[in-house]
Enzyme design. Structure first.
Site, PDB file in Angstrom:
ATOM      1  N   GLU A  18       0.815  -1.223   0.000  1.00 46.77           N
ATOM      2  CA  GLU A  18       0.000   0.000   0.000  1.00 46.77           C
ATOM      3  C   GLU A  18       0.850   1.275   0.000  1.00 46.77           C
ATOM      4  O   GLU A  18       0.340   2.358  -0.250  1.00 46.77           O
ATOM      5  CB  GLU A  18      -0.914   0.023   1.225  1.00 46.77           C
ATOM      6  CG  GLU A  18      -1.934  -1.096   1.248  1.00 46.77           C
ATOM      7  CD  GLU A  18      -2.917  -0.952   2.386  1.00 46.77           C
ATOM      8  OE1 GLU A  18      -2.534  -1.272   3.529  1.00 46.77           O
ATOM      9  OE2 GLU A  18      -4.051  -0.491   2.132  1.00 46.77           O
ATOM     10  N   TYR A  53     -18.226  25.330   0.331  1.00 46.99           N
ATOM     11  CA  TYR A  53     -17.987  23.890   0.183  1.00 46.99           C
ATOM     12  C   TYR A  53     -17.058  23.576  -0.976  1.00 46.99           C
ATOM     13  O   TYR A  53     -16.361  22.554  -0.951  1.00 46.99           O
ATOM     14  CB  TYR A  53     -19.288  23.082   0.093  1.00 46.99           C
ATOM     15  CG  TYR A  53     -20.311  23.553  -0.911  1.00 46.99           C
ATOM     16  CD1 TYR A  53     -20.095  23.444  -2.269  1.00 46.99           C
ATOM     17  CD2 TYR A  53     -21.526  24.094  -0.475  1.00 46.99           C
ATOM     18  CE1 TYR A  53     -21.050  23.864  -3.187  1.00 46.99           C
ATOM     19  CE2 TYR A  53     -22.490  24.519  -1.368  1.00 46.99           C
ATOM     20  CZ  TYR A  53     -22.248  24.402  -2.733  1.00 46.99           C
ATOM     21  OH  TYR A  53     -23.200  24.834  -3.611  1.00 46.99           O
ATOM     22  N   VAL A 112      -6.263   5.210   8.430  1.00 47.05           N
ATOM     23  CA  VAL A 112      -7.336   6.173   8.149  1.00 47.05           C
ATOM     24  C   VAL A 112      -7.604   7.031   9.382  1.00 47.05           C
ATOM     25  O   VAL A 112      -8.058   8.173   9.268  1.00 47.05           O
ATOM     26  CB  VAL A 112      -8.625   5.483   7.658  1.00 47.05           C
ATOM     27  CG1 VAL A 112      -8.434   4.878   6.285  1.00 47.05           C
ATOM     28  CG2 VAL A 112      -9.118   4.442   8.639  1.00 47.05           C
ATOM     29  N   GLU A 113      -7.311   6.511  10.555  1.00 46.49           N
ATOM     30  CA  GLU A 113      -7.459   7.301  11.783  1.00 46.49           C
ATOM     31  C   GLU A 113      -6.574   8.551  11.742  1.00 46.49           C
ATOM     32  O   GLU A 113      -7.004   9.657  12.099  1.00 46.49           O
ATOM     33  CB  GLU A 113      -7.075   6.464  13.011  1.00 46.49           C
ATOM     34  CG  GLU A 113      -8.112   5.465  13.459  1.00 46.49           C
ATOM     35  CD  GLU A 113      -8.043   4.121  12.762  1.00 46.49           C
ATOM     36  OE1 GLU A 113      -7.416   4.030  11.684  1.00 46.49           O
ATOM     37  OE2 GLU A 113      -8.629   3.153  13.281  1.00 46.49           O
ATOM     38  N   LYS A 125     -12.874   3.639   3.170  1.00 45.19           N
ATOM     39  CA  LYS A 125     -11.842   3.082   2.287  1.00 45.19           C
ATOM     40  C   LYS A 125     -12.476   1.913   1.528  1.00 45.19           C
ATOM     41  O   LYS A 125     -12.443   0.759   1.995  1.00 45.19           O
ATOM     42  CB  LYS A 125     -10.642   2.626   3.129  1.00 45.19           C
ATOM     43  CG  LYS A 125      -9.404   2.269   2.346  1.00 45.19           C
ATOM     44  CD  LYS A 125      -8.240   1.995   3.292  1.00 45.19           C
ATOM     45  CE  LYS A 125      -6.988   1.604   2.536  1.00 45.19           C
ATOM     46  NZ  LYS A 125      -5.867   1.256   3.449  1.00 45.19           N
TER      47      LYS A 125
HETATM   48  N1  LIG Z   1      -8.820   0.686  12.178  1.00 46.07           N
HETATM   49  C1  LIG Z   1      -8.071   0.449  11.064  1.00 46.07           C
HETATM   50  N2  LIG Z   1      -7.877  -0.816  10.675  1.00 46.07           N
HETATM   51  C2  LIG Z   1      -7.135  -1.051   9.576  1.00 46.07           C
HETATM   52  C3  LIG Z   1      -6.582  -0.004   8.833  1.00 46.07           C
HETATM   53  C4  LIG Z   1      -6.803   1.323   9.277  1.00 46.07           C
HETATM   54  O1  LIG Z   1      -6.346   2.321   8.671  1.00 46.07           O
HETATM   55  N3  LIG Z   1      -7.562   1.512  10.395  1.00 46.07           N
HETATM   56  N4  LIG Z   1      -5.876  -0.276   7.699  1.00 46.07           N
HETATM   57  C5  LIG Z   1      -5.691  -1.502   7.269  1.00 46.07           C
HETATM   58  C6  LIG Z   1      -5.025  -1.772   5.980  1.00 46.07           C
HETATM   59  O2  LIG Z   1      -4.308  -0.675   5.498  1.00 46.07           O
HETATM   60  C7  LIG Z   1      -6.127  -2.210   5.014  1.00 46.07           C
HETATM   61  O3  LIG Z   1      -6.983  -1.119   4.710  1.00 46.07           O
HETATM   62  C8  LIG Z   1      -5.592  -2.788   3.731  1.00 46.07           C
HETATM   63  O4  LIG Z   1      -6.620  -3.469   3.058  1.00 46.07           O
HETATM   64  C9  LIG Z   1      -6.169  -2.678   8.010  1.00 46.07           C
HETATM   65  N5  LIG Z   1      -6.939  -2.329   9.174  1.00 46.07           N
END
Ligand SMILES: Nc1nc2c(c(=O)[nH]1)N=C([C@H](O)[C@@H](O)CO)CN2
Length: 121
Positions: free
Chosen positions: A21, A53, A72-73, A98
């Site tokens: 990734e 916006y 993503v957090e 995502k």
């Molecule tokens: N809470 C999260 N869990 C996961 C994340 C994330 O960003 N926050 N990311 C992944 C991997 O990058 C996934 O998206 C790849 O498919 C796994 N869990």
């Protein structure tokens, strides 16, 4: 309190915890609810008195292309902080999805709320 809305905004960014990734961009879908009193803008029919916006969407797109996070957090927290600082947003709700990250799910992601709702003060 009134809200300005941005729904399903698609952005491209480097995001993910796995090695594969780190070498690609992926699409995130964002929903934003931005608290603001729309009445001054509506009274004067004046965009300078509301949250634009279009400008905020452009800023989100630029933020995504300029940054590179694992989680993503982290993306969500840093974006919320940036938008609140730059656009003087008292409260926002941000949903970051995502799509495709978990094939059996339509999307996975996070939803955060930051700031104080003006009616709560
Ligand atoms: N809470 C999260 N869990 C996961 C994340 C994330 O960003 N926050 N990311 C992944 C991997 O990058 C996934 O998206 C790849 O498919 C796994 N869990």
């Amino acid at each position: 309190m009134d809200r300005v809305l941005i729904e399903s905004l698609a952005v491209e960014t480097v995001i993910g915890v796995y090695d594969w990734e780190r070498t690609i961009t992926q699409r995130l879908l964002l929903d934003l609810e931005l608290a603001t009193d729309i009445r001054p803008a509506a009274t004067g029919d004046d965009i300078s008195l509301t949250l634009d916006y279009a400008a905020i969407s452009e800023r989100v797109t630029r933020f995504a292309s300029d940054h590179d996070f694992a989680l993503v957090e982290t993306f969500s927290e840093r974006l919320a902080e940036t938008l609140r600082d730059e656009f003087a947003i008292p409260w926002l709700r941000l949903t970051v999805r995502k799509p495709g990250a978990v094939p059996a799910a339509a999307a996975v992601g996070v939803r955060i709320e930051r700031g104080t709702r003006p009616e709560e003060t």
